[in-house]
Scaffold this active site. Structure first.
Site, PDB file in Angstrom:
ATOM      1  CG  ASP A   4      -6.043   3.146   0.602  1.00 46.98           C
ATOM      2  OD1 ASP A   4      -5.116   2.295   0.689  1.00 46.98           O
ATOM      3  OD2 ASP A   4      -6.731   3.279  -0.420  1.00 46.98           O
ATOM      4  CG  HIS A  31      -6.402 -15.234  -5.955  1.00 45.05           C
ATOM      5  ND1 HIS A  31      -5.994 -15.843  -7.133  1.00 45.05           N
ATOM      6  CD2 HIS A  31      -7.728 -15.005  -6.091  1.00 45.05           C
ATOM      7  CE1 HIS A  31      -7.031 -15.962  -7.938  1.00 45.05           C
ATOM      8  NE2 HIS A  31      -8.094 -15.463  -7.339  1.00 45.05           N
ATOM      9  CG  ASP A  32      -9.317 -18.404  -5.765  1.00 42.46           C
ATOM     10  OD1 ASP A  32      -9.660 -17.317  -5.271  1.00 42.46           O
ATOM     11  OD2 ASP A  32      -9.452 -18.702  -6.970  1.00 42.46           O
ATOM     12  CD  GLU A  35     -10.038 -20.249 -11.654  1.00 42.14           C
ATOM     13  OE1 GLU A  35      -9.867 -20.406 -10.442  1.00 42.14           O
ATOM     14  OE2 GLU A  35     -10.884 -19.451 -12.112  1.00 42.14           O
ATOM     15  CG  ASP A  70      -1.703   1.236   1.411  1.00 45.01           C
ATOM     16  OD1 ASP A  70      -1.893   1.960   0.418  1.00 45.01           O
ATOM     17  OD2 ASP A  70      -2.147   1.498   2.554  1.00 45.01           O
ATOM     18  CG  ASP A  76      -7.514 -12.580 -13.120  1.00 46.02           C
ATOM     19  OD1 ASP A  76      -8.312 -13.388 -13.633  1.00 46.02           O
ATOM     20  OD2 ASP A  76      -6.839 -12.815 -12.093  1.00 46.02           O
ATOM     21  CG  ASP A  88      -1.555   1.637  -3.582  1.00 48.64           C
ATOM     22  OD1 ASP A  88      -0.364   1.303  -3.781  1.00 48.64           O
ATOM     23  OD2 ASP A  88      -1.904   2.397  -2.656  1.00 48.64           O
ATOM     24  CG  ASP A 122     -12.052 -15.622 -12.798  1.00 50.56           C
ATOM     25  OD1 ASP A 122     -11.321 -15.956 -11.863  1.00 50.56           O
ATOM     26  OD2 ASP A 122     -13.288 -15.500 -12.700  1.00 50.56           O
TER      27      ASP A 122
HETATM   28  O1  TEU Z   1     -12.174 -18.819  -9.111  1.00 44.11           O
HETATM   29  C1  TEU Z   1     -13.036 -19.771  -9.653  1.00 44.11           C
HETATM   30  C2  TEU Z   1     -13.348 -20.853  -8.756  1.00 44.11           C
HETATM   31  O2  TEU Z   1     -13.989 -21.803  -9.147  1.00 44.11           O
HETATM   32  C3  TEU Z   1     -12.950 -20.696  -7.352  1.00 44.11           C
HETATM   33  O3  TEU Z   1     -14.126 -20.459  -6.703  1.00 44.11           O
HETATM   34  C4  TEU Z   1     -12.220 -21.861  -6.805  1.00 44.11           C
HETATM   35  O4  TEU Z   1     -12.723 -23.071  -7.245  1.00 44.11           O
HETATM   36  C5  TEU Z   1     -12.364 -21.812  -5.335  1.00 44.11           C
HETATM   37  O5  TEU Z   1     -12.087 -20.512  -4.903  1.00 44.11           O
HETATM   38  C6  TEU Z   1     -11.452 -22.749  -4.619  1.00 44.11           C
HETATM   39  O6  TEU Z   1     -11.703 -22.548  -3.269  1.00 44.11           O
HETATM   40  C7  TEU Z   1     -12.040 -17.626  -9.778  1.00 44.11           C
HETATM   41  C8  TEU Z   1     -11.131 -16.685  -9.016  1.00 44.11           C
HETATM   42  O7  TEU Z   1      -9.851 -17.231  -8.925  1.00 44.11           O
HETATM   43  C9  TEU Z   1     -11.746 -16.386  -7.682  1.00 44.11           C
HETATM   44  O8  TEU Z   1     -10.927 -15.568  -6.899  1.00 44.11           O
HETATM   45  C10 TEU Z   1     -13.062 -15.713  -7.926  1.00 44.11           C
HETATM   46  O9  TEU Z   1     -13.725 -15.530  -6.703  1.00 44.11           O
HETATM   47  C11 TEU Z   1     -13.960 -16.526  -8.849  1.00 44.11           C
HETATM   48  O10 TEU Z   1     -13.278 -16.997 -10.007  1.00 44.11           O
HETATM   49  C12 TEU Z   1     -15.092 -15.669  -9.360  1.00 44.11           C
HETATM   50  O11 TEU Z   1     -14.592 -14.725 -10.268  1.00 44.11           O
END
Ligand code: TEU
Length: 570
Positions: free
Chosen positions: A36, A339-340, A263, A32, A109, A40, A209
């Protein structure tokens, strides 16, 4: 060297994106610059030098577009504008210039399965305005009964009744993320125009995505009610997906030297092959998720009945199948987190007793497998999962949806019953702020961070890592260098050894006369590698994550999470 030798050792089909190491940035949590509490674009630009020093070739930037942030930017309200919190388009231009000045490429993305419900297209569509009627999946019917039984990936029904249009709309994610209707030619034309706009601005490709959800079957039939996500067999890899992907390739992507990584959860190898390369739908590679589901329960990721268990032979089987069966038919991506997902060292390693050992073992794995490696921010210093005490601390829309769903269905009575599962699996683990130094908030912000900083930042941070030549960070740097120097890690054949061993993951990579042997003791016990039929007598250590690794790979036991790479040249 005769002609035959020359062909055998020359890597086939060289491509920059095959040789690249990709680093994923989740902008909200990276750095950041304006205090804030939210990362960013100028914050990322400040760290370009850092990325260059680490040695990565490509940055994958998660969404920075205008968004009301119900799903942190994956709900886009304007594809050509930068979110205010992240800066301006001039800030973005500067970031691109700084990256390119260091030969680091940028992929963006591409989130086009859905938009935000605040996108102008949806505002117009719900009012049936000016040609936008069919931009989304609308169904009429009684407000009490959704059009079918499909479930949202974020919990609950995939349909929401819209009081304005007095119809139901489909959202495979959150209700604020209505799915675009790809059957409508104007939708496809608008998306292609937007992609061209970004490519003309100089980006080097897209991470696409949830892209295998684009095509929904005609008539929206009910899904199998016993599926872990009802409807999944219908809306993943739907009937016209190949045609849509091919159209994006023919009309847009093929005109640029751009890479794509798509993805694609729920996709098997044979289906993936249909999408990959010129012979397929034109994609360069996909993220497959078979290994990311290895520790899920029978009812999916948030199944309180059975999560967190997996064994190494199963992991090896999945990954090796993709390595060998895509050979000469496609290209792999290699990743253990993003990130997921939970933090890789907490999920696949040991974030306590063997923190450094297991973090460096995972680095060895990521950077010596076949396919393009994807590193996630913070993994280069071994960042770990966060501890949640209360439901209030959870920010992620997926986790909240899953917990609410379990409560609504009476599977659990309180958050306490799923706290351990959330602490294991939540997407928030990957999103706590990047730990830069020992100052307040780990140097991420001068303000109040949007998500708490992990308490372990005084020990685990970039500044400390850079001051210690034996840190996880320098190990990553070394392995990235090694991969850049040795074509065998990029283009070599992959062969799995000792498939049933519960502790050792070992494989060779072979390109012409170059043979590398990777031996990973993926366990907290000591373990001995059994070389089986292969001759390892003349093996030479290339790199290892402990001092004094075994000189010959099978002569003595490997220590907990010990990783060694040997050269076995003929
Ligand atoms: O993720 C797609 C997705 O299917 C995810 O939900 C994934 O299977 C799950 O998070 C696993 O726990 C993409 C992006 O990477 C995610 O950050 C977004 O929330 C999602 O699409 C919707 O755009």
């Amino acid at each position: 060297m005769n002609d035959r030798d020359a062909t055998m050792s020359a890597p086939p089909d060289r491509e920059w994106w095959k040789e690249a190491v990709v680093y994923e940035i989740y902008p909200r949590s990276f750095n950041d610059a304006d205090g804030d509490g939210i990362g960013d674009l100028p914050g990322i630009t400040e760290k370009v030098e850092y990325l260059d020093r680490l040695g990565v070739d490509v940055v994958w930037l998660c969404p920075v577009y205008d968004s009301p942030n119900h799903d942190n930017g994956y709900d886009i309200s304007d594809y050509r504008a930068i979110m205010d919190e992240f800066g301006t388009i001039a800030d973005w231009d500067e970031l691109l210039a700084e990256l390119h000045a260091r030969d680091i490429r940028l992929i963006m993305d591409l989130v086009v399965n859905h938009t935000s419900d605040e996108h102008e297209w949806f505002r117009r569509s719900r009012r049936r305005e000016g040609g936008y009627d069919d931009y989304y999946h609308w169904r009429d019917g009684s407000p009490d009964e959704p059009p079918n039984n499909w479930e949202s990936i974020f919990g609950g029904s995939a349909w929401t009744y819209d009081e304005v249009r007095e119809e139901w709309y489909l959202h495979l994610f959150h209700e604020s993320q209505p799915d675009l209707n790809w059957r409508t030619p104007d939708v496809r034309a608008d998306v292609k125009e937007m992609m061209t706009w970004w490519l003309e601005k100089g980006i080097d490709g897209f991470r696409m995505d949830a892209i295998n959800l684009l095509s929904k079957p005609a008539g929206y039939p009910d899904g199998d009610p016993t599926a872990s996500l009802v409807g999944e067999e219908l809306f993943f890899n739907g009937p016209r997906l190949t045609a849509y992907l091919r159209e994006l390739y023919d009309d847009v992507l093929s005109n640029y030297d751009a890479m794509t990584v798509a993805e694609m959860a729920n996709t098997d190898i044979e289906t993936a092959v249909e999408y990959l390369g010129e012979e397929g739908a034109g994609l360069d590679m996909i993220f497959q998720f078979e290994h990311m589901k290895i520790d899920w329960g029978p009812r999916g990721k948030y199944d309180p009945e059975g999560w967190g268990e997996f064994d190494l032979p199963e992991l090896k089987e999945i990954l090796s199948r993709w390595q060998t069966r895509l050979r000469d038919r496609g290209w792999n991506s290699v990743f253990l987190g993003n990130h997921d997902q939970a933090r890789i060292v907490s999920r696949f390693g040991d974030d306590d007793e063997y923190h450094e050992e297991s973090a460096t073992l995972l680095a060895t794995f990521l950077l010596t497998m076949g396919g393009t490696p994807y590193l996630y921010q913070g993994d280069e210093i071994g960042m770990t999962n966060f501890e949640f005490d209360t439901f209030d601390e959870v920010n992620d829309v997926e986790t909240i949806g899953a917990v609410e769903d379990l409560l609504r269905r009476g599977v659990v009575d309180s958050f306490d019953e799923v706290r351990d599962l959330v602490n294991y699996a939540s997407r928030d683990h990957a999103r706590t702020p990047m730990q830069w130094d020992t100052t307040d908030n780990a140097g991420f912000t001068n303000g109040e961070p949007w998500l708490p900083v992990n308490e372990n930042y005084p020990e685990i941070n970039v500044q400390a890592a850079l001051a210690d030549p034996d840190s996880v960070w320098y190990y990553y740097q070394r392995l990235i260098d090694l991969r850049h120097d040795e074509d065998v890690f990029v283009y070599g054949e992959y062969d799995l050894l000792c498939p049933d061993d519960e502790r050792i993951y070992a494989y060779t990579r072979t390109l012409g006369d170059d043979v590398m042997l990777v031996v990973l003791n993926w366990s907290a016990e000591s373990a001995r590698f059994d070389a089986g039929g292969i001759d390892v007598a003349d093996a030479a250590v290339v790199v290892g994550n402990y001092d004094d690794p075994p000189v010959t790979p099978d002569e003595e036991a490997l220590r907990p999470y010990e990783a060694v790479v040997y050269r076995l040249d003929a």
